[in-house]
Scaffold this active site. Sequence first.
Site, mmCIF file in Angstrom:
data_model
loop_
_atom_site.group_PDB
_atom_site.id
_atom_site.type_symbol
_atom_site.label_atom_id
_atom_site.label_comp_id
_atom_site.label_asym_id
_atom_site.label_seq_id
_atom_site.Cartn_x
_atom_site.Cartn_y
_atom_site.Cartn_z
ATOM 1 N N GLU A 1 -15.148 -12.002 2.845
ATOM 2 C CA GLU A 1 -15.910 -10.795 2.507
ATOM 3 C C GLU A 1 -17.407 -11.072 2.515
ATOM 4 O O GLU A 1 -17.838 -12.151 2.141
ATOM 5 C CB GLU A 1 -15.605 -10.336 1.090
ATOM 6 N N CYS B 1 -24.954 -10.462 0.873
ATOM 7 C CA CYS B 1 -24.288 -11.503 0.086
ATOM 8 C C CYS B 1 -23.181 -12.104 0.953
ATOM 9 O O CYS B 1 -22.322 -11.378 1.449
ATOM 10 C CB CYS B 1 -23.694 -10.860 -1.176
ATOM 11 N N CYS C 1 -12.816 -14.694 -12.073
ATOM 12 C CA CYS C 1 -13.175 -14.485 -10.667
ATOM 13 C C CYS C 1 -11.946 -14.345 -9.776
ATOM 14 O O CYS C 1 -11.023 -15.163 -9.848
ATOM 15 C CB CYS C 1 -14.038 -15.659 -10.195
ATOM 16 N N GLU D 1 -17.693 -21.964 -3.418
ATOM 17 C CA GLU D 1 -18.737 -22.692 -4.128
ATOM 18 C C GLU D 1 -19.592 -23.394 -3.065
ATOM 19 O O GLU D 1 -19.134 -24.356 -2.438
ATOM 20 C CB GLU D 1 -18.101 -23.693 -5.101
ATOM 21 N N SER E 1 -26.195 -19.687 -5.123
ATOM 22 C CA SER E 1 -25.659 -19.626 -6.478
ATOM 23 C C SER E 1 -24.562 -20.671 -6.649
ATOM 24 O O SER E 1 -23.669 -20.793 -5.817
ATOM 25 C CB SER E 1 -25.093 -18.219 -6.721
ATOM 26 N N SER F 1 -24.682 -20.256 -12.414
ATOM 27 C CA SER F 1 -23.730 -19.423 -13.158
ATOM 28 C C SER F 1 -23.445 -20.102 -14.487
ATOM 29 O O SER F 1 -22.715 -21.084 -14.539
ATOM 30 C CB SER F 1 -22.445 -19.261 -12.340
ATOM 31 N N HIS G 1 -22.873 -18.322 -17.935
ATOM 32 C CA HIS G 1 -21.784 -17.541 -18.530
ATOM 33 C C HIS G 1 -21.354 -17.927 -19.945
ATOM 34 O O HIS G 1 -20.389 -17.349 -20.471
ATOM 35 C CB HIS G 1 -20.537 -17.547 -17.645
ATOM 36 N N ASN H 1 -16.978 -7.822 -14.098
ATOM 37 C CA ASN H 1 -16.261 -6.854 -13.285
ATOM 38 C C ASN H 1 -14.767 -7.143 -13.474
ATOM 39 O O ASN H 1 -14.290 -8.187 -13.053
ATOM 40 C CB ASN H 1 -16.661 -7.096 -11.821
#
Length: 358
Positions: free
Chosen positions: A105, A118, A132, A173, A204, A227, A229, A303
């Site tokens: 994607e 992205c 995720c 990653e 990222s 990241s 979190h 999300n």
Amino acid sequence: MNFMDTEILKIKDGKTDIKSLNLDEMKELMKQLGEPAFRAGQLYEWIHVKMASDYDEMTNIPKSLKQKLLENCYLVALKSVEVQESKLDETKKFLFALHDGNVIESVFMKYRFGVSVCISSQVGCRMGCRFCASTLDGVVRSLTPSEMLDQIYSISRITGQKVSRVVVMGSGEPLDNYDNLLKFIHLLSDGNGHNMSQRNLTVSTCGIVPGIYRLADEKLQINLALSLHASSDEKRKELMPIANTYSISEVLDACRAYFDKTGRQLTFEYSLVSGVNDTDEDAERLGDLLSGLNAVVNLIPVNPIKERDYRPTDRTGAERFKNKLEKRRINVTIRREMGRDIDGACGQLRRRHLEGNI
Ligand code: SAH
């Protein structure tokens, strides 16, 4: 050594991955094919500036050379198998097929400053972050430089719009695919080629510490996003398995080193998960951790994915968290959740495709 024998530059049927070659390697290829050196520059321009998806488009390349290219080289040109368009904003999510049947994607986002894309760096991911969708079935394989580049080139070709920023924040990653990532960065920013400013590129990472130190030494101008979190090692371990390998303090030391070496501003990503990492105490601790760092915190309400029951922090809670950090003079943004209506979260579209629901 003959570079055409190296595995890394081989793709489909053992052919040379021509879109992953830099200009010097392209010159070497021309030598090996018995062609004059100037053809290298022409091909490089067709591939990286004009973003040709087929040798047939290359009008100043003779038929005889095109024939040799067909026999010896494979030109990666991703096929879009599904596009989802947001009704809320102009976000578009592309599902691309790779030559081996895998799908990835990429996301097109339109901002005031221009278009941002992205991209994914791997098929799937092996980092195992709990919230995720990309990582639920592990990693299938890493992407080649050409496959990373062509997500950008294909989106440019399809939408007819110039891509001004790139974020490597899709599935995978990037620092688990280090060599290909580095080659991708050099190709994308090469003045003889696509010539995108490295300042417009953000990578990222979930925090692979040795990779961050290595990247800091490459003399690049790219932006680093981390990241995070969580505000404590204990909570981070619950959300991100990588936290069992590297502590927050080790990760932040690496980020500090990245800033010291490159001068590039750091971004910390913090997905707000209701009741898990969004308490006042979390905000306070995060403030302590980040004070003195030249950093921006990107808050994004998680999300939700159907495989887990994590819920996003609501608007009021997110604002409260933001205010607490701002009181500590930390720059904070609450990221707009673009494309929320189109499987916005990493890896959701690919999963639906694999499950046979589209
Ligand atoms: N592996 C890299 C890049 C890919 S993930 C990394 O970990 O940074 C890109 C960003 O999206 C990361 O900050 C990741 O933690 C976040 N993310 C993944 N799934 C998410 C979800 N369901 N909700 C909110 N953020 C998510």
